[in-house]
Design an enzyme around this catalytic site. Sequence first.
Site, PDB file in Angstrom:
ATOM      1  N   THR A  41       1.225  -9.107   8.944  1.00  0.00           N
ATOM      2  CA  THR A  41      -0.122  -8.616   8.634  1.00  0.00           C
ATOM      3  C   THR A  41      -0.634  -9.141   7.297  1.00  0.00           C
ATOM      4  O   THR A  41      -1.821  -9.046   7.014  1.00  0.00           O
ATOM      5  CB  THR A  41      -0.132  -7.075   8.563  1.00  0.00           C
ATOM      6  OG1 THR A  41       0.779  -6.667   7.539  1.00  0.00           O
ATOM      7  CG2 THR A  41       0.275  -6.458   9.884  1.00  0.00           C
ATOM      8  N   CYS A  45       2.727  -2.465   1.130  1.00  0.00           N
ATOM      9  CA  CYS A  45       2.599  -1.003   1.208  1.00  0.00           C
ATOM     10  C   CYS A  45       3.548  -0.292   0.249  1.00  0.00           C
ATOM     11  O   CYS A  45       4.569  -0.838  -0.153  1.00  0.00           O
ATOM     12  CB  CYS A  45       2.968  -0.523   2.615  1.00  0.00           C
ATOM     13  SG  CYS A  45       1.724  -0.870   3.852  1.00  0.00           S
ATOM     14  N   CYS A  49       4.042   4.832   2.964  1.00  0.00           N
ATOM     15  CA  CYS A  49       2.869   4.550   3.810  1.00  0.00           C
ATOM     16  C   CYS A  49       3.060   5.108   5.220  1.00  0.00           C
ATOM     17  O   CYS A  49       4.128   4.980   5.822  1.00  0.00           O
ATOM     18  CB  CYS A  49       2.598   3.053   3.897  1.00  0.00           C
ATOM     19  SG  CYS A  49       1.080   2.705   4.822  1.00  0.00           S
ATOM     20  N   CYS A  76      -2.375  -2.592   0.960  1.00  0.00           N
ATOM     21  CA  CYS A  76      -2.731  -1.849   2.175  1.00  0.00           C
ATOM     22  C   CYS A  76      -3.895  -0.906   1.863  1.00  0.00           C
ATOM     23  O   CYS A  76      -3.911  -0.260   0.811  1.00  0.00           O
ATOM     24  CB  CYS A  76      -1.507  -1.059   2.628  1.00  0.00           C
ATOM     25  SG  CYS A  76      -1.826   0.193   3.864  1.00  0.00           S
ATOM     26  N   CYS A  79      -2.377   3.169   2.231  1.00  0.00           N
ATOM     27  CA  CYS A  79      -1.557   3.841   1.210  1.00  0.00           C
ATOM     28  C   CYS A  79      -1.955   3.421  -0.204  1.00  0.00           C
ATOM     29  O   CYS A  79      -1.442   3.961  -1.177  1.00  0.00           O
ATOM     30  CB  CYS A  79      -0.076   3.585   1.455  1.00  0.00           C
ATOM     31  SG  CYS A  79       0.387   1.844   1.294  1.00  0.00           S
TER      32      CYS A  79
HETATM   33 ZN    ZN Z   1       0.269   1.022   3.607  1.00  0.00          ZN
END
Ligand code: ZN
Length: 362
Positions: A41, A45, A49, A76, A79
Amino acid sequence: MTAAPDTAAPDAIDPDVERWASLRRRDPAADGRFVYAVRSTGVYCRPSCAARSPRPENVVFYTSNAEAEQAGFRPCKRCRPDGPSQSVRRAEAVAAACRLIEEAEEVPHLEELAAAAGMSPHHFHRIFKQVTGVTPRAYVQAHRAARVVDVLQQAGSVTEAIYEAGYGSSGRFYESAGGRLGMTPTSYRKGGVGETIRFAVGVCSLGSILVAATERGVCAILLGDDPDMLLRDLQERFSRAELIGGDADFEATVAQVVGFVEAPGMGLGLPLDIGGTAFQQRVWQALRAIPAGRTASYAEIADAIGEPAAVRAVARACGANPLAVAIPCHRVVRSDGGLSGYRWGVERKRDLLDRERREAVQ
Ligand SMILES: [Zn+2]
């Protein structure tokens, strides 16, 4: 599809077993110790998360945000590893709920408070208790009882005060005000006569610490260098109560308070027995709404309690605070950000603010 970010980090070869365990548990205690990046992705994080667990082969661990970003990963959005920590966000949500309770004409329901905080009622109840040490219901009752304290100090009789504060039956008042005042209204008027206070002196990273409690809750947390001075301070504050040294049971309470002083952001899981005048109680209530990691000026506190001209009185109320750290008067600073004074020494104030700032950036 964009190219996969560079993943040539040592951790990619030998994923840390402990980090994996923290990630799988979504352990908030691991937040700040490391972040994990997901190659598929391009996002990194916090360990806590709530996003779907990534496949192990896609994960790279980094010890800081900067390293993850250098390797081409983005923070992210869920989070927010680059924003305030979960504990800070929770403290803010709880502080906002406290303000809702204080400002509402009618007592808000748990469901409304939870919805405003964006949490389920069950989750909100747990978080509120964790941060403030009391349930939302107890906080609502305490807020209502504060008015009674106000009237009690002027009224001719306890019964009069009860009716003036708008309680229909005295039975109901005794039920709820007892929890708030830590003593029955009659003994409150006499300045604590007949009250028994247990106390013990211990050591924490800030020096000597004296912890005292009535049977209703912790009534004093005093900090200093000299245990004798702390005891004298306690005697002056509670001159009409019977003071007795704490027994083995009491050690657990002291240990809990010391743990809280070391990490204020975690909250003190003990009830407080807050005395003081009506004005002091309003100031102290406002101080408790300042989250760990933040500060407010004396003028801001004066504004918050609706007495913008009472800046000096606010400073005096901070100085009279009997519950160091639990009523966070160390979070009040001068308008220019200067530390100003602290009842328990300005060095301790600096230490406390430093450690809360460190907790908050994690
Ligand atoms: Zn995250």
